[in-house]
Every structure is written in structure tokens, then in C-alpha cells.
Design an enzyme around this catalytic site. Structure first.
Site, short mmCIF file in Angstrom:
data_model
loop_
_atom_site.label_atom_id
_atom_site.label_comp_id
_atom_site.label_asym_id
_atom_site.label_seq_id
_atom_site.Cartn_x
_atom_site.Cartn_y
_atom_site.Cartn_z
NE ARG A 125 -0.79 -0.17 4.98
CZ ARG A 125 -1.48 -0.14 6.10
NH1 ARG A 125 -2.80 -0.02 6.05
NH2 ARG A 125 -0.89 -0.20 7.28
CD GLU A 179 2.43 -0.59 5.52
OE1 GLU A 179 1.79 -1.58 5.89
OE2 GLU A 179 2.10 0.59 5.78
CG ASP A 199 -6.45 -3.13 15.82
OD1 ASP A 199 -5.46 -3.07 15.06
OD2 ASP A 199 -7.56 -3.59 15.47
#
Length: 364
Positions: free
Chosen positions: A278, A298, A348
Site C-alpha cells: 500500500r 509499505e 490494535d
């Protein structure tokens, strides 16, 4: 003497240090890198907050976690709406009615469901033996080939037919025209970046940068009553049972002399032939209007010792290996293991906040 030696200045370690400081404990934070913040570290370039270690969007449905993090920074209204690029075509992610309309020209949820069911019936298998078969069974062949296959193979460094079906247990299929990637109630980016949050958390705590705990373990252990360790658990035990596997990430970041490069913060490149997974255009996280822009490509990469470990590879082999380390860690009287690497689990940011607060409550 310090009450707590905290290894790592990422979100977990910094929250623990902040909570310990509030209760009067004396803490020392040691950080291997030359900056605080771990992977949520942001740095200003051309007036833009650059996410040095990949896109970090804070999202949660836990009101307590949301209120806690917001005491350290003002958050904007950023909504994660990534798009996928496949051979010159643009699709919305996650898979929703905009995706299906672009893919097949369907307009209603019923038409989309019919099209997916038709493809599953034509190309699906009864018992999926690999990721490819599992994904086709969930979303059909068109979506799999354009939006899943190449990206997943780049992410894991293996062909989809060589990956176990469990990796994609489910793929989100939304029969609405909503491009919001997350279902959470609260979402945003701190105005001015993430580093300020860590700075405020560690404001009253002694911090030593460029300090590798494992290299100075004997000396550091002598000056602390307890250790909060957020590094890799296998490294702590000198890999005595073997190495846990991780995936790493490599970034190529550059300043471009243009105002707007791709029109979105995150664009996933889903064809295998494009080597990066990405491109992140950082200014869009804060709706920036600066004359220049900063973009990061990335690349997913295999991990070896000395590289930054990003994603635990939680397959059966690694989970069994981790259990050996976890059993030993549970016997430690002086050491508390926390964070993504200390517990060998993908978290996360909102999970980390909740876990760190729980850890602080149990140990302080």
C-alpha cells in the site's frame, strides 16, 4: 532503586508508567530506539505528521478507552476509508455496495448477494484446504482474484494455495454503500500526531533512549524491584525453545513537490506484480492543505533477528511454541509481560490501552 523498570516506550509501557506515576511509584523507562512511542511514533515533516511505522487510526467501541486516550490529545473526525488499486481500477474497501457496483454493475443488495452466491456455487469447494479455496467460498472468484489474492500473497510472502484456510475465516461483506472500514462507535486521529500522547504520559518519568534492556539486563535488573517487559518474549528467554515467527514491514518514505498525490490516506495495491502492499499519504489523516506531501510505500517482508517484528504469525506451530514461553513467564515473580510482542498477539491500539489499564490495575 526504581519500583518499576519498563522496557519499551510504546503505548503499553507508557500507559503503565503513567498509571504507576499517578500512584507515586518511581519508574524508569528504557527504550532501544532513539525515540519514544514505539510503532505509533509520528514525526513532523513539511508540516505533516508522518506515521513512521505505518498508518495508525485509533478506533474503539469502548467508551472508557476512548475517553482515556482523549485526555492526552484532541482527536479529529478522520474515518478510515481505504481504496484498492488493481491494474488501473479503483475499488472501495471493505467489500461493500460501491465495490460490487464497480465489479459487476449491480445496484441493489439483493443483486449483489445473487452474484456472490452464483460465483460461490460455480467456483467454490465443499471443504476448503487452503486460503484460496476458503476466500472463493466466502466472496466468489472475481473479488478474490482482484482484491484478495495478490495482497494476501504479498502480506504473507507465500502463495494463497500454500496458506491455511484459517487465515481468512471470514471476509467482511457489507450490503450498504458505507465506505467506513471500521464498525466502531469512536474513530479519529490525534491532531498533531501520536508522539505528543506518549510525551504527556512519560512527562514525569525518567526515560533512557538507545538502551537495549537485554544487553544490559543484569545491571538494570539490580536497580528495579519489578520489570514490565514489552519486547519479544522469545528474545527474553534467549530463544531457548526456538524462534517465534513474525512478519516485518519496510517503508520507503519521500517528500513530493505536489499538493495531493493520491487523494486518499491509504491505497492498497492488490495485484501481486506491484511489490508494495500500500501507499500511505500522511497529510490526509489530518485533512492537510500543505503545498507538499509525504508518501510512504509499505513492503511486507520476512523477519529475521535484528529486524523490527511487526505481526505475530499465529499459526499452530507458533502458538504451541508461545505456550512454552508463556508457561515460564507465568512463573516469573519479578517480570510482567505485556504488549504485542510480550504476549505474541496482534493487538490494535484500543486493545493495548485496555490491556495496559487492566495490567496496571492488577499490579499497582
Amino acid at each position: 532503586m526504581y519500583d518499576y523498570l519498563i522496557v519499551g516506550s510504546g503505548l503499553f509501557g507508557s500507559i503503565f508508567a503513567y498509571e504507576a506515576g499517578k500512584k507515586g511509584y518511581k519508574c524508569l523507562v528504557v527504550e532501544k530506539r532513539d525515540h519514544i512511542g514505539g510503532n505509533i511514533y509520528t514525526k513532523e515533516v513539511e508540516g505533516i505528521q508522518v506515521h513512521e511505522y505505518g498508518a495508525h487510526i485509533f478506533h474503539t467501541s469502548n467508551k472508557e478507552v476512548w475517553e482515556y486516550i482523549r485526555q492526552f490529545a484532541e482527536f479529529n473526525r478522520y474515518t478510515n476509508s481505504p481504496i484498492a488499486y488493481y491494474k488501473g481500477e479503483i475499488y472501495n474497501m471493505p467489500f461493500n455496495m460501491n465495490t460490487f457496483n464497480k465489479m459487476w454493475g449491480v445496484v441493489t443488495p439483493g443483486q449483489a448477494q445473487e452474484k456472490i452466491a452464483e460465483q460461490i456455487e460455480k467456483f467454490g469447494v465443499e471443504e476448503p484446504k487452503n486460503l484460496e479455496e476458503q476466500a472463493i467460498n466466502l466472496v466468489g472468484k472475481d473479488i478474490y482474484e482482484k482484491l484478495v489474492k495478490g495482497y494476501t500473497e504479498k502480506q504473507w510472502g507465500r502463495r494463497a494455495t500454500e496458506l491455511p484456510p484459517e487465515i481468512i475465516k471470514r471476509l467482511p461483506v457489507r450490503l450498504t454503500y458505507d465506505n467506513n472500514y471500521f464498525n466502531d462507535c469512536y474513530q479519529g486521529i490525534p491532531v498533531g500526531g501520536y508522539t505528543q500522547i506518549i510525551e504527556k504520559m512519560l512527562d514525569k518519568t525518567e526515560v533512557r533512549l538507545n538502551t537495549d534492556y537485554l544487553e544490559e539486563k543484569e545491571q538494570l535488573d539490580k536497580i528495579s524491584r519489578k520489570v514490565v517487559y514489552t519486547g519479544p518474549i522469545d528474545a527474553f528467554y534467549e530463544y531457548k525453545y526456538g524462534e517465534l515467527e513474525y512478519r516485518s514491514v519496510r517503508f520507503e518514505t519521500e517528500v513530493l513537490d505536489e499538493e495531493n498525490h493520491q487523494g486518499n490516506a491509504v491505497v492498497n495495491y492488490t495485484e501481486y506484480e506491484v511489490p508494495y502492499t500500500r501507499i500511505i499519504e500522511h497529510k490526509h489523516f489530518e485533512f492537510g492543505t500543505q503545498p507538499k506531501t509525504v508518501v510512504s510505500k509499505e513492503y511486507s517482508a520476512p523477519w529475521k533477528r535484528g529486524d523490527e517484528p511487526y505481526y505475530p504469525v499465529n499459526n499452530e506451530r507458533n502458538n504451541l511454541l508461545y505456550e512454552k514461553y508463556a508457561r515460564e513467564a507465568a512463573e516469573e515473580e519479578k517480570v510482567i509481560f505485556g504488549g504485542r510482542l510480550g504476549r505474541y498477539k496482534y493487538y490494535d491500539m484500543h486493545h493495548i490501552v485496555a490491556e495496559a489499564l487492566k495490567c496496571a490495575e492488577e499490579n499497582l
